[in-house]
Design a protein around this motif. Structure first.
Motif, mmCIF file in Angstrom:
data_model
loop_
_atom_site.group_PDB
_atom_site.id
_atom_site.type_symbol
_atom_site.label_atom_id
_atom_site.label_comp_id
_atom_site.label_asym_id
_atom_site.label_seq_id
_atom_site.Cartn_x
_atom_site.Cartn_y
_atom_site.Cartn_z
ATOM 1 N N ASP A 203 0.836 -1.198 0.000
ATOM 2 C CA ASP A 203 0.000 0.000 0.000
ATOM 3 C C ASP A 203 0.870 1.248 0.000
ATOM 4 O OD1 ASP A 203 -2.108 1.768 0.243
ATOM 5 O OD2 ASP A 203 -2.273 1.510 2.403
ATOM 6 N N ASP A 204 0.606 2.172 -0.918
ATOM 7 C CA ASP A 204 1.362 3.419 -1.003
ATOM 8 C C ASP A 204 0.747 4.527 -0.158
ATOM 9 O OD1 ASP A 204 3.192 2.337 -2.785
ATOM 10 O OD2 ASP A 204 2.034 2.940 -4.537
ATOM 11 N N GLY A 205 -0.298 4.214 0.582
ATOM 12 C CA GLY A 205 -0.985 5.238 1.364
ATOM 13 C C GLY A 205 -0.307 5.542 2.684
ATOM 14 N N ASP A 206 -1.054 6.104 3.587
ATOM 15 C CA ASP A 206 -0.582 6.508 4.906
ATOM 16 C C ASP A 206 -0.189 5.273 5.724
ATOM 17 O OD1 ASP A 206 -0.196 7.541 7.431
ATOM 18 O OD2 ASP A 206 -2.156 8.502 7.569
ATOM 19 N N PRO A 207 1.077 5.178 6.174
ATOM 20 C CA PRO A 207 1.515 4.006 6.924
ATOM 21 C C PRO A 207 0.871 3.884 8.306
ATOM 22 C CG PRO A 207 3.273 5.623 6.827
ATOM 23 C CD PRO A 207 2.164 6.134 5.961
ATOM 24 N N THR A 208 0.246 4.952 8.807
ATOM 25 C CA THR A 208 -0.411 4.882 10.110
ATOM 26 C C THR A 208 -1.849 4.381 10.001
ATOM 27 O OG1 THR A 208 -1.159 7.181 10.016
ATOM 28 C CG2 THR A 208 1.010 6.756 10.998
ATOM 29 N N THR A 209 -2.343 4.238 8.784
ATOM 30 C CA THR A 209 -3.704 3.749 8.546
ATOM 31 C C THR A 209 -3.657 2.296 8.118
ATOM 32 O OG1 THR A 209 -4.339 5.952 7.795
ATOM 33 C CG2 THR A 209 -5.818 4.157 7.229
ATOM 34 N N PRO A 210 -4.436 1.416 8.783
ATOM 35 C CA PRO A 210 -4.419 0.011 8.383
ATOM 36 C C PRO A 210 -5.011 -0.183 6.991
ATOM 37 C CG PRO A 210 -6.120 0.384 10.020
ATOM 38 C CD PRO A 210 -5.356 1.658 9.881
ATOM 39 N N PRO A 211 -4.637 -1.263 6.305
ATOM 40 C CA PRO A 211 -5.202 -1.513 4.977
ATOM 41 C C PRO A 211 -6.713 -1.731 5.064
ATOM 42 C CG PRO A 211 -3.901 -3.399 5.711
ATOM 43 C CD PRO A 211 -3.723 -2.318 6.722
ATOM 44 N N MET A 212 -7.417 -1.281 4.045
ATOM 45 C CA MET A 212 -8.873 -1.425 3.979
ATOM 46 C C MET A 212 -9.238 -2.502 2.968
ATOM 47 S SD MET A 212 -10.255 0.814 5.964
ATOM 48 C CE MET A 212 -10.230 2.468 6.585
ATOM 49 N N PHE A 213 -10.339 -3.151 3.207
ATOM 50 C CA PHE A 213 -10.849 -4.187 2.318
ATOM 51 C C PHE A 213 -12.301 -3.870 2.006
ATOM 52 C CE2 PHE A 213 -7.512 -5.950 4.915
ATOM 53 C CZ PHE A 213 -6.731 -6.637 4.004
ATOM 54 N N SER A 214 -12.832 -4.452 0.948
ATOM 55 C CA SER A 214 -14.236 -4.265 0.587
ATOM 56 C C SER A 214 -15.062 -5.423 1.113
ATOM 57 C CB SER A 214 -14.395 -4.198 -0.933
ATOM 58 O OG SER A 214 -13.779 -3.042 -1.432
ATOM 59 N N CYS A 215 -16.184 -5.112 1.730
ATOM 60 C CA CYS A 215 -17.102 -6.128 2.233
ATOM 61 C C CYS A 215 -17.704 -6.876 1.038
ATOM 62 C CB CYS A 215 -18.204 -5.472 3.049
ATOM 63 S SG CYS A 215 -19.477 -6.614 3.646
ATOM 64 N N GLU A 216 -17.679 -8.188 1.098
ATOM 65 C CA GLU A 216 -18.222 -8.989 -0.005
ATOM 66 C C GLU A 216 -19.739 -8.927 -0.074
ATOM 67 O OE1 GLU A 216 -16.646 -12.948 0.155
ATOM 68 O OE2 GLU A 216 -14.603 -12.264 -0.197
ATOM 69 N N LYS A 217 -20.408 -8.528 1.009
ATOM 70 C CA LYS A 217 -21.864 -8.479 1.025
ATOM 71 C C LYS A 217 -22.434 -7.133 0.593
ATOM 72 C CE LYS A 217 -22.520 -12.164 4.283
ATOM 73 N NZ LYS A 217 -23.191 -12.662 5.456
ATOM 74 N N CYS A 218 -21.791 -6.011 1.051
ATOM 75 C CA CYS A 218 -22.377 -4.704 0.750
ATOM 76 C C CYS A 218 -21.441 -3.783 -0.038
ATOM 77 C CB CYS A 218 -22.805 -4.007 2.039
ATOM 78 S SG CYS A 218 -21.430 -3.356 3.020
ATOM 79 N N GLY A 219 -20.152 -4.157 -0.162
ATOM 80 C CA GLY A 219 -19.194 -3.321 -0.875
ATOM 81 C C GLY A 219 -18.607 -2.203 -0.034
ATOM 82 N N GLY A 220 -19.022 -2.090 1.230
ATOM 83 C CA GLY A 220 -18.496 -1.057 2.117
ATOM 84 C C GLY A 220 -17.066 -1.345 2.531
ATOM 85 N N GLN A 221 -16.437 -0.364 3.171
ATOM 86 C CA GLN A 221 -15.055 -0.529 3.592
ATOM 87 C C GLN A 221 -14.976 -1.290 4.906
ATOM 88 O OE1 GLN A 221 -13.128 3.295 3.726
ATOM 89 N NE2 GLN A 221 -12.423 3.050 1.631
#
Length: 49
Positions: free
Chosen positions: A20-38
């Motif tokens: 991940d090239d984003g903010d190292p203090t923020t954990p990686p996010m995934f997409s919910c398989e049921k609703c598509g939310g984070q």
């Protein structure tokens, strides 16, 4: 409020965090398989622990 949980292996979370090239203090996010939310890890403090 929506409270869906998904078991993602720690090794997968760490691999996503390493590439991940984003903010190292923020954990990686995934997409919910049921609703598509984070989704994010509840108990993850970073690649270094």
């Amino acid at each position: 409020m929506y409270h869906e949980k998904e078991n993602i292996p720690l090794s997968v979370v760490k691999n996503f965090d390493l590439v991940d090239d984003g903010d190292p203090t923020t954990p990686p996010m995934f997409s919910c398989e049921k609703c598509g939310g984070q989704m994010y890890p509840e108990y993850y403090k970073g690649v270094m622990g």
